[in-house]
Scaffold this motif. Structure first.
Motif, PDB file in Angstrom:
ATOM      1  N   TYR A   1       0.838  -1.196   0.000  1.00 19.70           N
ATOM      2  CA  TYR A   1       0.000   0.000   0.000  1.00 19.70           C
ATOM      3  C   TYR A   1       0.874   1.249   0.000  1.00 19.70           C
ATOM      4  N   PRO A   2       0.416   2.321  -0.616  1.00 25.75           N
ATOM      5  CA  PRO A   2       1.115   3.594  -0.455  1.00 25.75           C
ATOM      6  C   PRO A   2       0.815   4.162   0.927  1.00 25.75           C
ATOM      7  N   ASP A   3       1.640   5.084   1.373  1.00 27.27           N
ATOM      8  CA  ASP A   3       1.462   5.652   2.709  1.00 27.27           C
ATOM      9  C   ASP A   3       0.104   6.335   2.880  1.00 27.27           C
ATOM     10  N   SER A   4      -0.461   6.846   1.790  1.00 21.00           N
ATOM     11  CA  SER A   4      -1.712   7.600   1.877  1.00 21.00           C
ATOM     12  C   SER A   4      -2.888   6.753   2.360  1.00 21.00           C
ATOM     13  N   VAL A   5      -2.822   5.435   2.185  1.00 18.03           N
ATOM     14  CA  VAL A   5      -3.942   4.578   2.585  1.00 18.03           C
ATOM     15  C   VAL A   5      -3.518   3.491   3.569  1.00 18.03           C
ATOM     16  N   LYS A   6      -2.242   3.388   3.839  1.00 19.61           N
ATOM     17  CA  LYS A   6      -1.751   2.329   4.720  1.00 19.61           C
ATOM     18  C   LYS A   6      -2.407   2.426   6.088  1.00 19.61           C
ATOM     19  N   GLY A   7      -2.893   1.301   6.580  1.00 22.19           N
ATOM     20  CA  GLY A   7      -3.574   1.267   7.868  1.00 22.19           C
ATOM     21  C   GLY A   7      -5.060   1.526   7.784  1.00 22.19           C
ATOM     22  N   ARG A   8      -5.529   1.986   6.612  1.00 24.66           N
ATOM     23  CA  ARG A   8      -6.962   2.266   6.427  1.00 24.66           C
ATOM     24  C   ARG A   8      -7.598   1.346   5.400  1.00 24.66           C
ATOM     25  N   PHE A   9      -6.849   0.979   4.381  1.00 25.36           N
ATOM     26  CA  PHE A   9      -7.360   0.120   3.309  1.00 25.36           C
ATOM     27  C   PHE A   9      -6.756  -1.273   3.446  1.00 25.36           C
ATOM     28  N   THR A  10      -7.569  -2.277   3.116  1.00 29.38           N
ATOM     29  CA  THR A  10      -7.104  -3.652   3.136  1.00 29.38           C
ATOM     30  C   THR A  10      -7.545  -4.362   1.859  1.00 29.38           C
ATOM     31  N   ILE A  11      -6.597  -4.874   1.115  1.00 30.78           N
ATOM     32  CA  ILE A  11      -6.908  -5.618  -0.104  1.00 30.78           C
ATOM     33  C   ILE A  11      -6.877  -7.105   0.205  1.00 30.78           C
ATOM     34  N   SER A  12      -7.771  -7.847  -0.417  1.00 31.44           N
ATOM     35  CA  SER A  12      -7.795  -9.295  -0.261  1.00 31.44           C
ATOM     36  C   SER A  12      -8.270  -9.910  -1.572  1.00 31.44           C
ATOM     37  N   ARG A  13      -8.111 -11.201  -1.712  1.00 31.19           N
ATOM     38  CA  ARG A  13      -8.527 -11.865  -2.932  1.00 31.19           C
ATOM     39  C   ARG A  13      -9.050 -13.259  -2.620  1.00 31.19           C
ATOM     40  N   ASP A  14      -9.983 -13.680  -3.456  1.00 34.36           N
ATOM     41  CA  ASP A  14     -10.517 -15.041  -3.406  1.00 34.36           C
ATOM     42  C   ASP A  14     -10.147 -15.685  -4.735  1.00 34.36           C
TER      43      ASP A  14
ATOM     44  N   THR B   1     -11.906 -13.025  -7.642  1.00 34.20           N
ATOM     45  CA  THR B   1     -12.440 -11.771  -7.111  1.00 34.20           C
ATOM     46  C   THR B   1     -11.429 -11.112  -6.187  1.00 34.20           C
ATOM     47  N   VAL B   2     -11.337  -9.809  -6.293  1.00 32.72           N
ATOM     48  CA  VAL B   2     -10.480  -9.005  -5.428  1.00 32.72           C
ATOM     49  C   VAL B   2     -11.362  -8.028  -4.664  1.00 32.72           C
ATOM     50  N   TYR B   3     -11.025  -7.800  -3.409  1.00 29.91           N
ATOM     51  CA  TYR B   3     -11.805  -6.902  -2.563  1.00 29.91           C
ATOM     52  C   TYR B   3     -10.916  -5.768  -2.055  1.00 29.91           C
ATOM     53  N   LEU B   4     -11.559  -4.657  -1.732  1.00 28.66           N
ATOM     54  CA  LEU B   4     -10.853  -3.551  -1.083  1.00 28.66           C
ATOM     55  C   LEU B   4     -11.744  -3.051   0.055  1.00 28.66           C
TER      56      LEU B   4
END
Length: 114
Positions: A59-72, A77-80
């Motif tokens: 993650y870039p610093d601008s979203v680190k700790g707030r956004f979480t990416i995952s995949r199935d 499918t990819v989630y955010l």
């Protein structure tokens, strides 16, 4: 080439959360690093999260700790998961491989009000 299909955007107040989903064909998704990108009005498209086929994330610093990416991987499918949203997160969000090699989808619009 079939493009990814993003969904889950909407209007949310600052501090709120949204979960985006991206469905991609196997030819796009399988064995590839996938990314979520965003483009705000008047700005260039930027990467906000990436996830390798094995699950490692970046993650870039601008979203680190707030956004979480995952995949199935079984569902291609990819989630955010986006938490603690800020007005500056307002943008159209897209998914693609990383680097971006597939045709861009329609995106899903996220609007964060202050």
């Amino acid at each position: 080439q079939v493009q990814p299909v993003e969904s889950g955007g909407g209007l949310v107040q600052a501090g709120g959360s949204l979960r985006l989903s991206c469905a991609a064909s196997g030819s796009i998704f399988r064995l590839k690093t996938m990314g979520w990108y965003r483009q705000a009005p008047g700005k260039q498209r930027e990467l906000v999260a990436a996830i390798a086929e094995g699950g490692s994330t970046n993650y870039p610093d601008s979203v680190k700790g707030r956004f979480t990416i995952s995949r199935d991987n079984a569902k291609n499918t990819v989630y955010l998961q986006m938490d603690s949203l800020k007005p500056e997160d307002t943008a159209a969000y897209y998914c693609n491989t990383f680097p971006a090699l597939a045709r861009w989808g329609q995106g899903t619009l996220v609007t964060v009000s202050s």
